[in-house]
Scaffold this motif. Structure first.
Motif, PDB file in Angstrom:
ATOM      1  N   SER A  86      15.921 -10.838  -9.134  1.00 47.44           N
ATOM      2  CA  SER A  86      16.765 -11.601 -10.184  1.00 47.44           C
ATOM      3  C   SER A  86      16.636 -10.902 -11.346  1.00 47.44           C
ATOM      4  O   SER A  86      15.355 -10.483 -11.642  1.00 47.44           O
ATOM      5  CB  SER A  86      16.643 -13.182 -10.008  1.00 47.44           C
ATOM      6  OG  SER A  86      15.372 -13.394 -10.158  1.00 47.44           O
ATOM      7  N   ALA A  87      17.519 -10.971 -12.252  1.00 45.91           N
ATOM      8  CA  ALA A  87      17.381 -10.547 -13.881  1.00 45.91           C
ATOM      9  C   ALA A  87      16.030 -11.012 -14.409  1.00 45.91           C
ATOM     10  O   ALA A  87      15.429 -10.195 -15.145  1.00 45.91           O
ATOM     11  CB  ALA A  87      18.558 -10.907 -14.683  1.00 45.91           C
ATOM     12  N   ASP A  88      15.573 -12.297 -14.309  1.00 50.49           N
ATOM     13  CA  ASP A  88      14.515 -12.901 -15.102  1.00 50.49           C
ATOM     14  C   ASP A  88      13.232 -12.436 -14.365  1.00 50.49           C
ATOM     15  O   ASP A  88      12.306 -12.715 -14.796  1.00 50.49           O
ATOM     16  CB  ASP A  88      14.685 -14.446 -14.780  1.00 50.49           C
ATOM     17  CG  ASP A  88      14.780 -14.903 -13.490  1.00 50.49           C
ATOM     18  OD1 ASP A  88      15.319 -14.452 -12.727  1.00 50.49           O
ATOM     19  OD2 ASP A  88      13.811 -15.813 -13.414  1.00 50.49           O
ATOM     20  N   LYS A  89      13.223 -11.501 -13.067  1.00 54.83           N
ATOM     21  CA  LYS A  89      12.093 -11.347 -12.473  1.00 54.83           C
ATOM     22  C   LYS A  89      11.986  -9.828 -12.088  1.00 54.83           C
ATOM     23  O   LYS A  89      11.040  -9.195 -12.133  1.00 54.83           O
ATOM     24  CB  LYS A  89      11.967 -11.890 -11.122  1.00 54.83           C
ATOM     25  CG  LYS A  89      11.720 -13.445 -11.057  1.00 54.83           C
ATOM     26  CD  LYS A  89      11.474 -13.883  -9.739  1.00 54.83           C
ATOM     27  CE  LYS A  89      11.118 -15.381  -9.811  1.00 54.83           C
ATOM     28  NZ  LYS A  89      10.786 -15.929  -8.403  1.00 54.83           N
ATOM     29  N   LYS A  90      12.958  -9.113 -12.945  1.00 56.98           N
ATOM     30  CA  LYS A  90      12.841  -7.541 -12.931  1.00 56.98           C
ATOM     31  C   LYS A  90      11.703  -6.825 -13.657  1.00 56.98           C
ATOM     32  O   LYS A  90      11.321  -5.877 -13.144  1.00 56.98           O
ATOM     33  CB  LYS A  90      14.341  -6.992 -13.570  1.00 56.98           C
ATOM     34  CG  LYS A  90      15.460  -7.246 -12.343  1.00 56.98           C
ATOM     35  CD  LYS A  90      16.453  -6.044 -12.407  1.00 56.98           C
ATOM     36  CE  LYS A  90      17.589  -6.291 -11.430  1.00 56.98           C
ATOM     37  NZ  LYS A  90      17.058  -5.915 -10.169  1.00 56.98           N
ATOM     38  N   CYS A 104      -2.789  -1.950  -4.942  1.00 59.46           N
ATOM     39  CA  CYS A 104      -3.349  -3.495  -4.988  1.00 59.46           C
ATOM     40  C   CYS A 104      -2.608  -4.118  -6.320  1.00 59.46           C
ATOM     41  O   CYS A 104      -2.093  -5.194  -6.294  1.00 59.46           O
ATOM     42  CB  CYS A 104      -4.446  -3.473  -4.969  1.00 59.46           C
ATOM     43  SG  CYS A 104      -5.581  -3.269  -3.617  1.00 59.46           S
ATOM     44  N   ILE A 105      -2.601  -3.313  -7.371  1.00 62.04           N
ATOM     45  CA  ILE A 105      -1.893  -3.748  -8.594  1.00 62.04           C
ATOM     46  C   ILE A 105      -0.380  -4.137  -8.372  1.00 62.04           C
ATOM     47  O   ILE A 105       0.187  -5.014  -8.676  1.00 62.04           O
ATOM     48  CB  ILE A 105      -2.235  -2.911  -9.843  1.00 62.04           C
ATOM     49  CG1 ILE A 105      -3.551  -2.848 -10.080  1.00 62.04           C
ATOM     50  CG2 ILE A 105      -1.319  -3.375 -11.067  1.00 62.04           C
ATOM     51  CD1 ILE A 105      -3.918  -1.854 -11.184  1.00 62.04           C
ATOM     52  N   SER A 106       0.159  -3.245  -7.591  1.00 63.71           N
ATOM     53  CA  SER A 106       1.762  -3.143  -7.114  1.00 63.71           C
ATOM     54  C   SER A 106       1.747  -4.342  -6.589  1.00 63.71           C
ATOM     55  O   SER A 106       2.857  -5.139  -6.775  1.00 63.71           O
ATOM     56  CB  SER A 106       2.242  -2.104  -6.532  1.00 63.71           C
ATOM     57  OG  SER A 106       3.289  -2.091  -6.190  1.00 63.71           O
ATOM     58  N   LEU A 107       1.120  -4.801  -5.496  1.00 56.54           N
ATOM     59  CA  LEU A 107       1.127  -6.026  -4.740  1.00 56.54           C
ATOM     60  C   LEU A 107       1.039  -7.284  -5.547  1.00 56.54           C
ATOM     61  O   LEU A 107       1.577  -8.339  -5.196  1.00 56.54           O
ATOM     62  CB  LEU A 107       0.112  -5.837  -3.675  1.00 56.54           C
ATOM     63  CG  LEU A 107       0.261  -4.813  -2.378  1.00 56.54           C
ATOM     64  CD1 LEU A 107      -0.857  -4.787  -1.355  1.00 56.54           C
ATOM     65  CD2 LEU A 107       1.556  -5.116  -1.663  1.00 56.54           C
ATOM     66  N   PHE A 108       0.090  -7.158  -6.448  1.00 62.38           N
ATOM     67  CA  PHE A 108      -0.044  -8.289  -7.522  1.00 62.38           C
ATOM     68  C   PHE A 108       1.399  -8.483  -8.064  1.00 62.38           C
ATOM     69  O   PHE A 108       1.734  -9.891  -8.204  1.00 62.38           O
ATOM     70  CB  PHE A 108      -0.937  -8.037  -8.588  1.00 62.38           C
ATOM     71  CG  PHE A 108      -1.382  -9.143  -9.504  1.00 62.38           C
ATOM     72  CD1 PHE A 108      -2.029 -10.277  -8.943  1.00 62.38           C
ATOM     73  CD2 PHE A 108      -0.589  -8.984 -10.834  1.00 62.38           C
ATOM     74  CE1 PHE A 108      -2.136 -11.112 -10.070  1.00 62.38           C
ATOM     75  CE2 PHE A 108      -0.706 -10.018 -11.630  1.00 62.38           C
ATOM     76  CZ  PHE A 108      -1.486 -11.178 -11.423  1.00 62.38           C
ATOM     77  N   PHE A 109       1.919  -7.592  -8.619  1.00 63.52           N
ATOM     78  CA  PHE A 109       3.313  -8.040  -9.107  1.00 63.52           C
ATOM     79  C   PHE A 109       4.544  -8.258  -8.284  1.00 63.52           C
ATOM     80  O   PHE A 109       5.426  -8.944  -8.736  1.00 63.52           O
ATOM     81  CB  PHE A 109       3.795  -6.765 -10.208  1.00 63.52           C
ATOM     82  CG  PHE A 109       3.019  -6.452 -11.374  1.00 63.52           C
ATOM     83  CD1 PHE A 109       3.040  -7.600 -12.436  1.00 63.52           C
ATOM     84  CD2 PHE A 109       2.120  -5.513 -11.723  1.00 63.52           C
ATOM     85  CE1 PHE A 109       2.033  -7.422 -13.649  1.00 63.52           C
ATOM     86  CE2 PHE A 109       1.190  -5.268 -12.827  1.00 63.52           C
ATOM     87  CZ  PHE A 109       1.321  -6.380 -13.747  1.00 63.52           C
ATOM     88  N   GLU A 110       4.236  -7.670  -7.031  1.00 59.49           N
ATOM     89  CA  GLU A 110       5.326  -8.285  -5.938  1.00 59.49           C
ATOM     90  C   GLU A 110       5.155  -9.497  -5.636  1.00 59.49           C
ATOM     91  O   GLU A 110       6.207 -10.211  -5.658  1.00 59.49           O
ATOM     92  CB  GLU A 110       5.100  -7.208  -4.724  1.00 59.49           C
ATOM     93  CG  GLU A 110       5.485  -5.775  -5.056  1.00 59.49           C
ATOM     94  CD  GLU A 110       6.796  -5.577  -4.858  1.00 59.49           C
ATOM     95  OE1 GLU A 110       7.692  -6.456  -4.834  1.00 59.49           O
ATOM     96  OE2 GLU A 110       7.204  -4.229  -4.722  1.00 59.49           O
ATOM     97  N   GLY A 111       3.971 -10.170  -5.687  1.00 56.35           N
ATOM     98  CA  GLY A 111       3.707 -11.610  -5.277  1.00 56.35           C
ATOM     99  C   GLY A 111       4.350 -12.461  -6.310  1.00 56.35           C
ATOM    100  O   GLY A 111       4.585 -13.578  -6.015  1.00 56.35           O
ATOM    101  N   LEU A 112       4.502 -11.915  -7.724  1.00 60.53           N
ATOM    102  CA  LEU A 112       5.128 -12.695  -8.421  1.00 60.53           C
ATOM    103  C   LEU A 112       6.672 -12.948  -8.290  1.00 60.53           C
ATOM    104  O   LEU A 112       7.388 -13.781  -8.917  1.00 60.53           O
ATOM    105  CB  LEU A 112       5.111 -12.171 -10.066  1.00 60.53           C
ATOM    106  CG  LEU A 112       3.651 -12.147 -10.595  1.00 60.53           C
ATOM    107  CD1 LEU A 112       3.559 -11.420 -11.676  1.00 60.53           C
ATOM    108  CD2 LEU A 112       2.934 -13.643 -10.650  1.00 60.53           C
ATOM    109  N   LEU A 113       7.016 -12.400  -7.323  1.00 57.51           N
ATOM    110  CA  LEU A 113       8.700 -12.397  -7.029  1.00 57.51           C
ATOM    111  C   LEU A 113       8.983 -13.318  -5.861  1.00 57.51           C
ATOM    112  O   LEU A 113      10.115 -13.675  -5.684  1.00 57.51           O
ATOM    113  CB  LEU A 113       9.054 -10.978  -6.641  1.00 57.51           C
ATOM    114  CG  LEU A 113       9.027  -9.746  -7.441  1.00 57.51           C
ATOM    115  CD1 LEU A 113       9.556  -8.369  -6.772  1.00 57.51           C
ATOM    116  CD2 LEU A 113       9.923  -9.973  -8.739  1.00 57.51           C
ATOM    117  N   TYR A 114       7.852 -13.786  -5.222  1.00 63.41           N
ATOM    118  CA  TYR A 114       8.071 -14.719  -4.095  1.00 63.41           C
ATOM    119  C   TYR A 114       7.432 -16.099  -4.096  1.00 63.41           C
ATOM    120  O   TYR A 114       6.893 -16.424  -5.065  1.00 63.41           O
ATOM    121  CB  TYR A 114       7.719 -14.049  -2.797  1.00 63.41           C
ATOM    122  CG  TYR A 114       8.185 -12.387  -2.686  1.00 63.41           C
ATOM    123  CD1 TYR A 114       9.623 -12.546  -2.014  1.00 63.41           C
ATOM    124  CD2 TYR A 114       7.638 -11.262  -2.889  1.00 63.41           C
ATOM    125  CE1 TYR A 114      10.221 -11.400  -1.894  1.00 63.41           C
ATOM    126  CE2 TYR A 114       8.423  -9.967  -2.753  1.00 63.41           C
ATOM    127  CZ  TYR A 114       9.643 -10.061  -2.371  1.00 63.41           C
ATOM    128  OH  TYR A 114      10.391  -8.866  -2.112  1.00 63.41           O
TER     129      TYR A 114
END
Length: 218
Positions: free
Chosen positions: A79-83, A146-156
């Motif tokens: 979503s736009a607020d999580k891009k 791992c850093i990428s996975l951390f930010f991915e986690g903020l989406l779900y």
């Protein structure tokens, strides 16, 4: 649901499952075929070398490609607020994929043919069997994953976030502490967290998007 979003969601499902599968494939290949013996010089390494020792190259290359596809598809679904989070995840994922692909392609295209042909001059700093080689320096690409996975986690939602945070935060801390104190148990703990968090998180994400597809097609 528009066709483009539906297609993107299917890509996210397939790529997340692929990331989980190739992570498991990598671990199995590492345990069963990698030479963990003591380094005794490039000549000794070449004599004992078998192409199967580099089986980990195959899942590692496919993992890097799958992870890149996954990050891009998720960015377009965010979503736009999580891009901002998906964009950060995508960029750190790109850094990981680029370094990892370069590392394993060197093993496949340069190291293996050189060993098989007996061209060992200057090869010591490249082979995976030497603990101080460039190979292990470039393995640092997994920190960016791992850093990428951390930010991915903020989406779900929370359940998925726990897995991805487990894979990122604990993994990075364990490897840093293990490297600083030379205590292998911390590095083993980091590896276990990375495997568990990545596989579990990716499978849960695939289920999340499968349910989204079902709800929007009813």
């Amino acid at each position: 649901m528009e066709k483009t979003k539906k297609a993107t969601m299917k890509i996210a499902i397939c790529s997340s499952i692929a990331v989980a599968f190739f992570t498991i494939f990598f671990v199995v290949a590492l345990i069963t075929t990698f030479d963990f013996g003591t380094w005794e010089g490039i000549e000794s390494y070449a004599k004992k070398f078998q192409p199967i020792n580099l089986l980990t190259v195959i899942p590692s290359i496919l993992l890097a490609v799958s992870f890149l596809i996954f990050n891009v598809s998720v960015h377009y679904l965010a979503s736009a607020d999580k891009k901002i989070w998906s964009h950060l995840a995508m960029n750190f994922g790109l850094v990981y994929s680029t370094i990892s692909l370069a590392n394993y392609l060197i093993q496949l295209i340069t190291v293996m043919p050189s060993i098989m042909s007996g061209s060992l001059n200057g090869l010591e700093k490249m082979v995976s069997g030497y603990p101080n080689s460039i190979f292990y320096a470039l393995m640092g690409s997994y920190f960016f994953m791992c850093i990428s996975l951390f930010f991915e986690g903020l989406l779900y939602k929370k359940q998925i976030r726990i897995f991805l945070f487990l894979s990122s935060i604990i993994c990075v801390l364990s490897f840093i502490i293990g490297a600083m104190l030379s205590i292998s148990i911390f590095m083993i703990l980091g590896a276990i967290c990375w495997i568990t968090g990545t596989v579990g998180g990716m499978l849960m994400i695939s289920i999340f998007y499968i349910n989204e597809l079902k709800q929007n097609t009813l």
